[in-house]
Design an enzyme around this catalytic site. Structure first.
Site, PDB file in Angstrom:
ATOM      1  N   LYS A 197     -39.700 -27.570  -1.403  1.00 19.65           N
ATOM      2  CA  LYS A 197     -38.687 -26.692  -2.226  1.00 19.65           C
ATOM      3  C   LYS A 197     -37.544 -26.636  -1.005  1.00 19.65           C
ATOM      4  CE  LYS A 197     -36.255 -22.918  -3.080  1.00 19.65           C
ATOM      5  NZ  LYS A 197     -35.012 -23.068  -2.054  1.00 19.65           N
ATOM      6  N   GLY A 249     -37.663 -21.073   8.456  1.00 27.09           N
ATOM      7  CA  GLY A 249     -36.536 -20.336   7.790  1.00 27.09           C
ATOM      8  C   GLY A 249     -36.537 -19.042   8.721  1.00 27.09           C
ATOM      9  N   THR A 251     -37.179 -15.059   9.919  1.00 24.49           N
ATOM     10  CA  THR A 251     -38.132 -14.239  10.282  1.00 24.49           C
ATOM     11  C   THR A 251     -38.248 -13.428   9.060  1.00 24.49           C
ATOM     12  OG1 THR A 251     -38.052 -14.606  12.600  1.00 24.49           O
ATOM     13  CG2 THR A 251     -39.259 -12.556  11.726  1.00 24.49           C
ATOM     14  N   GLU A 252     -37.270 -12.849   8.511  1.00 27.05           N
ATOM     15  CA  GLU A 252     -37.302 -11.949   7.470  1.00 27.05           C
ATOM     16  C   GLU A 252     -38.024 -12.370   6.181  1.00 27.05           C
ATOM     17  OE1 GLU A 252     -33.296 -11.458   6.089  1.00 27.05           O
ATOM     18  OE2 GLU A 252     -33.945 -10.042   4.502  1.00 27.05           O
ATOM     19  N   GLY A 254     -39.872 -15.023   6.432  1.00 24.72           N
ATOM     20  CA  GLY A 254     -41.346 -15.307   6.847  1.00 24.72           C
ATOM     21  C   GLY A 254     -42.201 -14.425   6.610  1.00 24.72           C
ATOM     22  N   GLU A 271     -42.176 -21.550  10.707  1.00 22.66           N
ATOM     23  CA  GLU A 271     -41.348 -21.812  11.991  1.00 22.66           C
ATOM     24  C   GLU A 271     -40.266 -20.942  11.677  1.00 22.66           C
ATOM     25  OE1 GLU A 271     -38.683 -23.043  13.963  1.00 22.66           O
ATOM     26  OE2 GLU A 271     -38.731 -24.956  12.933  1.00 22.66           O
ATOM     27  N   CYS A 305     -32.628 -23.281  15.297  1.00 24.11           N
ATOM     28  CA  CYS A 305     -33.576 -22.364  15.439  1.00 24.11           C
ATOM     29  C   CYS A 305     -33.979 -22.113  17.168  1.00 24.11           C
ATOM     30  CB  CYS A 305     -34.915 -22.433  14.793  1.00 24.11           C
ATOM     31  SG  CYS A 305     -35.446 -24.141  14.964  1.00 24.11           S
ATOM     32  N   GLU A 404     -30.557 -12.966  16.141  1.00 24.44           N
ATOM     33  CA  GLU A 404     -30.277 -14.096  15.731  1.00 24.44           C
ATOM     34  C   GLU A 404     -29.054 -14.469  14.982  1.00 24.44           C
ATOM     35  OE1 GLU A 404     -32.865 -17.022  13.195  1.00 24.44           O
ATOM     36  OE2 GLU A 404     -32.709 -18.403  14.817  1.00 24.44           O
TER      37      GLU A 404
HETATM   38  P1  NAP Z   1     -34.083 -18.285   4.256  1.00 23.92           P
HETATM   39  O1  NAP Z   1     -33.608 -17.263   3.426  1.00 23.92           O
HETATM   40  O2  NAP Z   1     -35.014 -17.623   5.129  1.00 23.92           O
HETATM   41  O3  NAP Z   1     -34.312 -19.564   3.396  1.00 23.92           O
HETATM   42  C1  NAP Z   1     -35.244 -20.500   4.211  1.00 23.92           C
HETATM   43  C2  NAP Z   1     -35.703 -21.068   2.712  1.00 23.92           C
HETATM   44  O4  NAP Z   1     -36.655 -20.013   2.178  1.00 23.92           O
HETATM   45  C3  NAP Z   1     -34.848 -21.583   1.646  1.00 23.92           C
HETATM   46  O5  NAP Z   1     -35.642 -22.868   1.247  1.00 23.92           O
HETATM   47  C4  NAP Z   1     -34.972 -20.517   0.679  1.00 23.92           C
HETATM   48  O6  NAP Z   1     -34.623 -20.603  -0.555  1.00 23.92           O
HETATM   49  C5  NAP Z   1     -36.376 -20.002   0.662  1.00 23.92           C
HETATM   50  N1  NAP Z   1     -36.616 -18.703   0.412  1.00 23.92           N
HETATM   51  C6  NAP Z   1     -35.726 -17.567   0.249  1.00 23.92           C
HETATM   52  N2  NAP Z   1     -36.595 -16.381  -0.104  1.00 23.92           N
HETATM   53  C7  NAP Z   1     -37.665 -16.790  -0.211  1.00 23.92           C
HETATM   54  C8  NAP Z   1     -38.671 -16.042  -0.661  1.00 23.92           C
HETATM   55  N3  NAP Z   1     -38.926 -14.789  -0.996  1.00 23.92           N
HETATM   56  N4  NAP Z   1     -40.022 -16.820  -0.893  1.00 23.92           N
HETATM   57  C9  NAP Z   1     -39.912 -18.087  -0.580  1.00 23.92           C
HETATM   58  N5  NAP Z   1     -38.931 -18.805   0.024  1.00 23.92           N
HETATM   59  C10 NAP Z   1     -37.705 -18.020  -0.024  1.00 23.92           C
HETATM   60  O7  NAP Z   1     -32.647 -18.425   5.217  1.00 23.92           O
HETATM   61  P2  NAP Z   1     -31.282 -17.963   4.680  1.00 23.92           P
HETATM   62  O8  NAP Z   1     -31.155 -16.747   3.930  1.00 23.92           O
HETATM   63  O9  NAP Z   1     -30.837 -19.277   4.068  1.00 23.92           O
HETATM   64  O10 NAP Z   1     -30.583 -17.984   6.091  1.00 23.92           O
HETATM   65  C11 NAP Z   1     -30.438 -16.602   6.690  1.00 23.92           C
HETATM   66  C12 NAP Z   1     -30.821 -16.763   8.404  1.00 23.92           C
HETATM   67  O11 NAP Z   1     -32.192 -17.378   8.606  1.00 23.92           O
HETATM   68  C13 NAP Z   1     -29.846 -17.413   9.093  1.00 23.92           C
HETATM   69  O12 NAP Z   1     -28.646 -16.870   9.297  1.00 23.92           O
HETATM   70  C14 NAP Z   1     -30.697 -17.841  10.301  1.00 23.92           C
HETATM   71  O13 NAP Z   1     -30.497 -16.589  11.201  1.00 23.92           O
HETATM   72  C15 NAP Z   1     -32.226 -17.699   9.726  1.00 23.92           C
HETATM   73  N6  NAP Z   1     -32.601 -19.180   9.757  1.00 23.92           N
HETATM   74  C16 NAP Z   1     -33.400 -19.644  10.290  1.00 23.92           C
HETATM   75  C17 NAP Z   1     -33.684 -21.058  10.201  1.00 23.92           C
HETATM   76  C18 NAP Z   1     -34.767 -21.698  11.303  1.00 23.92           C
HETATM   77  O14 NAP Z   1     -34.562 -22.760  11.469  1.00 23.92           O
HETATM   78  N7  NAP Z   1     -35.550 -21.069  12.101  1.00 23.92           N
HETATM   79  C19 NAP Z   1     -33.214 -21.938   9.321  1.00 23.92           C
HETATM   80  C20 NAP Z   1     -32.429 -21.401   8.212  1.00 23.92           C
HETATM   81  C21 NAP Z   1     -31.851 -20.061   8.496  1.00 23.92           C
HETATM   82  P3  NAP Z   1     -32.966 -20.494  -1.057  1.00 23.92           P
HETATM   83  O15 NAP Z   1     -32.375 -21.238  -0.367  1.00 23.92           O
HETATM   84  O16 NAP Z   1     -33.172 -20.779  -2.303  1.00 23.92           O
HETATM   85  O17 NAP Z   1     -32.771 -19.168  -0.859  1.00 23.92           O
END
Ligand code: NAP
Ligand code: MG
Length: 501
Positions: A197, A249, A251-252, A254, A271, A305, A404
């Protein structure tokens, strides 16, 4: 970029993408979502629609999981020799290599980062990852163990490794192809069947990777790709037919995944985020340190990250290091990633732009001072561009020091005493990585031992290799990707007892 330029390639690819919606990849076939729904994916350099992509809902995920289960149980995959599995991974790496320039431009169009960097990081990195994990199927086995049964019975005890089953792989938008490769390569090397995904912002290279895997000869259903929103990811996490979730992705999310996976207690690896300290001792090579501090935060527009977002420079060298980093930040060329002159592209989305800009406002309100950057670069009126930004006059409790930001925003803090430094560097809910610059060997190793981080770089930063474990302490995650550890994430161990008496 060989042959035709990135701009010409982009023109051809955008025309192709505009012609038809991008379907899901399930059971070896491209197919629309069951609902027929699609969503738009954008080019962050222009804010314009790049493609329409199928929007999977839980019914599509169900369909993909069933396909993966059938593929997992099918003899064609289940009983494939380790050598044949290795060869498929090598063939996939070759196909990525053959299409390297197109993939680099496709990633640039969808994610924003410059094509010369997507070529280097996403594409070359993915090829390296698939080739590395191609080495494991023929080497990843069990052992015989010297057990001591009561009464002196003759026992043979040995362990075997088996694939964990159907793996759901949920990846983010910051390094789309690399993050997919980091998970798909070890999962397939271990013999799992997977449902990938990608993030809603960057689904395109994942879909192409799925097609290339089919072309390489992986049986249909071994690698399925479902595009869509968090709803699709959540359906995968809650699905009773999924044995393992690997997530990168926030932490929230996660934490949501940990809760949602409890139904069948599937295995979970995570991660997550970071707020990595980048530490400079006064005896360091200060020019090299400042250059690394700059690239450590600004590379990929800070959407990394492991971004070294907290600079801790010793008070004796603080001004010099901050001046050098600020000068370097001002020199970075922000622009369309198709131009070879661009060092930085846009942020991935308007949402991310608002988040980063919001943190700059918070920092200012909290009393920190912006030395350079802080907003949209002059002359770039459209797209999600943001200037490299440096804050000083910050204090430990400020949100810009603790949270972050995931953008090109560095906060610089001075230190005097090394014990205090270690305490503040470790004063974080995250523990993904840390950087240390010093020419004092003992000091370097002492600091490396004291820092609570999954990766420590000494006199270098952001070096990553599929051979070396990667992951976080504390709220930066569970488990380690890369290396033998990644093979372990995607396998079960079985202990077999044989009575020889
Ligand atoms: P995110 O919500 O954590 O998205 C990462 C992945 O998880 C995407 O494929 C997302 O799908 C999916 N996802 C979202 N909600 C989910 C759920 N409830 N259950 C399972 N999978 C789910 O990240 P974001 O909202 O795009 O970014 C927000 C913040 O996260 C960023 O500003 C950054 O601080 C952090 N982030 C960290 C990393 C890292 O490498 N550690 C990478 C990205 C973001 P969708 O895209 O379809 O929502
Ligand atoms: Mg999200």
């Amino acid at each position: 970029m060989t042959g035709i330029s990135a701009i010409e390639r982009a023109r051809r690819l955008t025309t192709q993408l505009a012609a038809a919606p991008q379907h899901l990849l399930i059971d070896g076939r491209r197919q629309p979502a069951l609902s027929g729904k699609t969503f738009e994916t954008l080019n962050p350099a222009t804010g314009e629609t790049l493609a329409r992509v199928a929007e999977a809902n839980p019914a599509d995920v169900d369909f993909a999981v069933a396909a993966a289960r059938r593929a997992f149980e099918n003899r064609a995959w289940r009983q494939m020799s380790a050598n044949d599995r290795a060869n498929l991974l090598l063939r996939l790496a070759d196909l990525i290599e053959k299409e390297a320039d197109d993939l680099a431009v496709l990633e640039c169009l969808n994610n924003g980062k410059p094509a010369h960097l997507t070529r280097l990081v996403e594409v070359e990195g993915s090829i390296k990852t698939f080739r590395y994990f191609a080495g494991w199927p023929t080497k990843f086995g069990g052992e015989t163990l010297p057990v001591s049964p009561r009464g002196g019975a003759q026992i043979l005890n040995y362990t075997t490794r088996e694939p964990v089953g159907v793996a759901g792989l949920i990846v983010p938008w910051n390094y789309p192809l690399s993050m997919a490769a980091w998970k798909v390569a070890p999962a397939l090397a271990a013999g799992c069947a997977v449902v990938l995904k990608p993030a809603e912002q960057t689904p395109l290279t994942a879909l192409r990777l799925g097609e290339l895997a089919l072309e390489a000869g992986f049986p249909p259903g071994v690698l399925n790709v479902v595009t869509g929103f968090g709803e699709a990811g959540a359906a995968l996490v809650a699905h009773p037919g999924v044995d393992k979730i690997a997530f990168t992705g926030s932490t929230e999310v996660g934490k949501l995944i940990v809760k949602a996976s409890a139904g069948n207690l599937k295995k979970v690896s995570l991660e997550l985020g970071g707020k990595s300290p980048h530490i400079v001792f006064p005896d360091a090579d200060l020019d090299a340190a400042a250059a690394a501090v700059g690239s450590g935060i600004f590379f990929n527009q800070g959407q990394t990250c492991t971004a070294g977002s907290r600079l801790y420079a010793h008070a004796d060298c603080f001004d010099r290091v901050v001046e050098a980093v600020t000068a370097a930040a001002r020199k970075l060329k922000v622009g369309d990633g198709l131009l070879p002159t661009s060092d930085l592209g846009p942020l991935v989305s308007q949402e991310q732009w608002d988040r980063v800009s919001g943190y700059v406002d918070i920092g200012r309100r909290e009393g920190a001072r912006v030395l350079t950057g802080g907003g949209r670069p002059a002359g770039l009126e459209r797209g999600f561009f943001f200037e490299p930004t440096v804050f000083v006059d910050a204090t430990a409790p400020m949100r810009i020091v603790r949270e972050e930001i995931f953008g090109p925003v560095l906060t610089a803090l001075p230190w005097k005493d090394v014990d205090d430094l270690v305490a503040v560097a470790n004063d974080s809910e995250y523990g993904l990585s840390a950087g240390i610059w010093t020419n004092n060997l003992k000091q370097a190793h002492r600091a490396a031992a004291a820092l609570k981080a999954g990766t420590v770089w000494i006199n270098c930063y952001n070096l990553i290799d599929p051979a070396s474990p990667f992951g976080g302490y504390k709220q930066s995650g569970w488990g380690r990707e890369h290396g033998r550890q990644a093979m372990e994430l995607y396998s079960e161990i079985k202990s077999v007892w044989v009575s020889l008496s």
